[in-house]
Design a protein around this motif. Structure first.
Motif, PDB file in Angstrom:
ATOM      1  N   GLY A 186       0.468  -0.869  -0.199  1.00 35.72           N
ATOM      2  CA  GLY A 186      -0.108  -0.460  -0.369  1.00 35.72           C
ATOM      3  C   GLY A 186       0.770   1.040   0.029  1.00 35.72           C
ATOM      4  O   GLY A 186       1.052   2.626  -1.168  1.00 35.72           O
ATOM      5  N   HIS A 187       1.034   1.369   0.733  1.00 34.70           N
ATOM      6  CA  HIS A 187       2.210   2.219   0.891  1.00 34.70           C
ATOM      7  C   HIS A 187       3.966   2.495  -0.779  1.00 34.70           C
ATOM      8  O   HIS A 187       3.608   3.713  -0.945  1.00 34.70           O
ATOM      9  CB  HIS A 187       3.936   2.140   2.073  1.00 34.70           C
ATOM     10  CG  HIS A 187       2.948   2.521   3.630  1.00 34.70           C
ATOM     11  ND1 HIS A 187       2.529   4.479   3.716  1.00 34.70           N
ATOM     12  CD2 HIS A 187       2.356   2.060   4.042  1.00 34.70           C
ATOM     13  CE1 HIS A 187       1.941   3.610   4.797  1.00 34.70           C
ATOM     14  NE2 HIS A 187       1.834   2.289   5.157  1.00 34.70           N
ATOM     15  N   GLU A 188       3.817   1.549  -1.210  1.00 34.40           N
ATOM     16  CA  GLU A 188       4.759   2.150  -2.289  1.00 34.40           C
ATOM     17  C   GLU A 188       3.919   2.152  -3.632  1.00 34.40           C
ATOM     18  O   GLU A 188       4.554   3.424  -4.468  1.00 34.40           O
ATOM     19  CB  GLU A 188       4.969   0.400  -2.851  1.00 34.40           C
ATOM     20  CG  GLU A 188       6.602  -0.327  -2.405  1.00 34.40           C
ATOM     21  CD  GLU A 188       6.498  -1.731  -2.403  1.00 34.40           C
ATOM     22  OE1 GLU A 188       5.677  -2.375  -3.424  1.00 34.40           O
ATOM     23  OE2 GLU A 188       7.636  -2.169  -1.440  1.00 34.40           O
ATOM     24  N   ILE A 189       2.316   1.889  -3.999  1.00 32.64           N
ATOM     25  CA  ILE A 189       1.022   2.402  -4.204  1.00 32.64           C
ATOM     26  C   ILE A 189       0.956   4.304  -4.052  1.00 32.64           C
ATOM     27  O   ILE A 189       1.162   4.900  -5.079  1.00 32.64           O
ATOM     28  CB  ILE A 189      -0.109   2.089  -4.210  1.00 32.64           C
ATOM     29  CG1 ILE A 189       0.155   0.105  -4.856  1.00 32.64           C
ATOM     30  CG2 ILE A 189      -1.036   2.592  -5.617  1.00 32.64           C
ATOM     31  CD1 ILE A 189       0.661   0.307  -6.138  1.00 32.64           C
ATOM     32  N   MET A 190       1.356   4.664  -2.835  1.00 33.70           N
ATOM     33  CA  MET A 190       0.816   5.781  -2.856  1.00 33.70           C
ATOM     34  C   MET A 190       2.241   6.342  -3.186  1.00 33.70           C
ATOM     35  O   MET A 190       2.212   7.498  -3.345  1.00 33.70           O
ATOM     36  CB  MET A 190       0.703   5.451  -0.909  1.00 33.70           C
ATOM     37  CG  MET A 190      -0.210   5.105  -0.694  1.00 33.70           C
ATOM     38  SD  MET A 190      -2.231   5.983  -1.649  1.00 33.70           S
ATOM     39  CE  MET A 190      -1.803   7.945  -1.286  1.00 33.70           C
ATOM     40  N   GLU A 191       3.210   5.782  -2.713  1.00 30.73           N
ATOM     41  CA  GLU A 191       4.877   6.827  -2.971  1.00 30.73           C
ATOM     42  C   GLU A 191       4.629   6.471  -5.014  1.00 30.73           C
ATOM     43  O   GLU A 191       5.056   7.576  -5.312  1.00 30.73           O
ATOM     44  CB  GLU A 191       6.003   5.835  -2.571  1.00 30.73           C
ATOM     45  CG  GLU A 191       5.857   5.906  -1.168  1.00 30.73           C
ATOM     46  CD  GLU A 191       6.952   5.368  -0.016  1.00 30.73           C
ATOM     47  OE1 GLU A 191       7.828   4.437  -1.618  1.00 30.73           O
ATOM     48  OE2 GLU A 191       8.072   5.026   0.560  1.00 30.73           O
ATOM     49  N   SER A 195       4.906  10.407  -6.847  1.00 34.77           N
ATOM     50  CA  SER A 195       5.801  10.642  -8.119  1.00 34.77           C
ATOM     51  C   SER A 195       4.473  11.208  -9.066  1.00 34.77           C
ATOM     52  O   SER A 195       5.465  12.412  -9.692  1.00 34.77           O
ATOM     53  CB  SER A 195       6.744   9.968  -8.405  1.00 34.77           C
ATOM     54  OG  SER A 195       5.748   8.383  -8.979  1.00 34.77           O
ATOM     55  N   LEU A 196       3.229  10.473  -9.283  1.00 33.31           N
ATOM     56  CA  LEU A 196       3.046  10.690 -10.973  1.00 33.31           C
ATOM     57  C   LEU A 196       2.472  12.544 -10.200  1.00 33.31           C
ATOM     58  O   LEU A 196       2.267  12.709 -11.138  1.00 33.31           O
ATOM     59  CB  LEU A 196       1.737   9.989 -10.846  1.00 33.31           C
ATOM     60  CG  LEU A 196       2.000   8.384 -11.265  1.00 33.31           C
ATOM     61  CD1 LEU A 196       1.068   7.645 -11.156  1.00 33.31           C
ATOM     62  CD2 LEU A 196       2.691   8.567 -13.073  1.00 33.31           C
ATOM     63  N   ASN A 197       2.273  12.421  -9.288  1.00 33.73           N
ATOM     64  CA  ASN A 197       1.289  13.947  -9.375  1.00 33.73           C
ATOM     65  C   ASN A 197       2.894  14.900  -9.040  1.00 33.73           C
ATOM     66  O   ASN A 197       2.236  16.044  -9.474  1.00 33.73           O
ATOM     67  CB  ASN A 197       0.726  13.764  -8.000  1.00 33.73           C
ATOM     68  CG  ASN A 197      -0.089  15.412  -7.290  1.00 33.73           C
ATOM     69  OD1 ASN A 197       1.066  15.925  -6.221  1.00 33.73           O
ATOM     70  ND2 ASN A 197      -0.905  15.843  -8.071  1.00 33.73           N
ATOM     71  N   ARG A 198       3.270  14.563  -8.055  1.00 36.23           N
ATOM     72  CA  ARG A 198       5.309  15.736  -8.662  1.00 36.23           C
ATOM     73  C   ARG A 198       5.588  15.436 -10.180  1.00 36.23           C
ATOM     74  O   ARG A 198       5.548  16.761  -9.993  1.00 36.23           O
ATOM     75  CB  ARG A 198       5.845  15.091  -7.463  1.00 36.23           C
ATOM     76  CG  ARG A 198       7.069  15.751  -7.062  1.00 36.23           C
ATOM     77  CD  ARG A 198       8.218  15.049  -6.056  1.00 36.23           C
ATOM     78  NE  ARG A 198       8.908  14.285  -6.663  1.00 36.23           N
ATOM     79  CZ  ARG A 198       9.148  12.952  -6.258  1.00 36.23           C
ATOM     80  NH1 ARG A 198       8.534  13.094  -5.240  1.00 36.23           N
ATOM     81  NH2 ARG A 198       9.374  12.216  -6.655  1.00 36.23           N
ATOM     82  N   ASP A 199       5.919  14.672 -10.623  1.00 30.10           N
ATOM     83  CA  ASP A 199       6.881  14.571 -12.375  1.00 30.10           C
ATOM     84  C   ASP A 199       5.718  15.009 -12.910  1.00 30.10           C
ATOM     85  O   ASP A 199       6.723  15.455 -13.660  1.00 30.10           O
ATOM     86  CB  ASP A 199       7.062  13.226 -11.890  1.00 30.10           C
ATOM     87  CG  ASP A 199       8.394  13.349 -10.933  1.00 30.10           C
ATOM     88  OD1 ASP A 199       8.513  13.701  -9.586  1.00 30.10           O
ATOM     89  OD2 ASP A 199       8.226  12.198 -10.575  1.00 30.10           O
TER      90      ASP A 199
END
Length: 236
Positions: A186-191, A195-199
């Motif tokens: 779950g935390h991997e998916i959130m990260e 990244s999609l939001n930020r990058d």
């Protein structure tokens, strides 16, 4: 409320209601919701069962229409569109990630990711190239020809995210995206979503009941009894 740098919002709800049933059985799932979301935000929507959070996400995703009120997306009055027009908006501007992955079980990862492009009439070469790029973006380069049964739950959700971003949407709507995963995955998916939001600047709107997952968002909107009870982290 949050607006863009020019004072406008990418998404704006004004007085939005959603009534299910009629007469004595009428139930107001949403009761006069006002909400602005700016391009590039990562918003978590929380609330107890029956609070209206999933109904709000369905309306934002053009999967349902409000009973009354205004929904504006990029200056388009979505509440005035018919079903086919909402489908076109959904196809060209929105991506979806669900708790249950919703992958075709006998179809490869690449073919699953290509589906939205197939619906848009893209030719095979473009579909293949775009799906491979999307899978690489979610860390699954080399897994293109594996079926969902050959992938872990976390990998399946990555395929689902690749399918959601292959059309390069403005907005990604995620409904409990970590609900079927263990804590680590779950935390991997959130990260990955961060990244999609930020990058890539994808606006993300996520429904979750998990505070530790909501903490990844820059803003949390809490629904109670069909209205917005609190909105924390919003830009001025």
């Amino acid at each position: 409320m949050s607006a863009g740098t020019d004072g406008t919002a990418l998404i704006s709800l004004r007085g939005v209601t959603k009534i299910y049933g009629s007469g004595t059985t009428a139930f107001p799932a949403l009761d006069g919701v006002d909400l602005d979301i700016a391009a590039g935000e990562f918003v978590a929507i929380m609330g107890p069962s029956g609070s209206g959070k999933s109904t709000a996400l369905n309306i934002l995703g053009c999967l349902d229409a409000p009973s009354s009120g205004q929904y504006v997306f990029r200056d388009i009055r979505v509440d005035e569109l018919n079903r086919n027009q909402r489908a076109l908006l959904r196809r060209h501007y929105l991506g979806f990630v669900f708790q249950g992955f919703n992958l075709l079980s006998r179809t490869s990862a690449q073919e699953n990711v290509e589906l939205p492009l197939l619906y848009r009439g893209e030719d095979a070469d473009r579909r293949h190239a775009a799906s491979r790029r999307a899978l690489a973006q979610v860390g699954l380069a080399g897994w293109e020809h594996h079926t969902p049964g050959e992938l872990s739950g976390g990998q399946q959700q990555r395929v689902a995210i690749a399918r959601a971003i292959v059309t390069q949407p403005l907005v990604l709507l995620a409904d409990e995206p970590t609900g079927n995963l263990d804590s680590k995955r779950g935390h991997e998916i959130m990260e990955l979503l961060v990244s999609l939001n930020r990058d890539q600047g994808i606006t993300i709107i996520m429904v979750t009941h998990e505070p530790d997952m909501a903490a990844y968002a820059s803003r949390t909107v809490r629904f109670v009894d069909g209205h917005v009870e609190s909105d924390t982290g919003a830009k001025a």
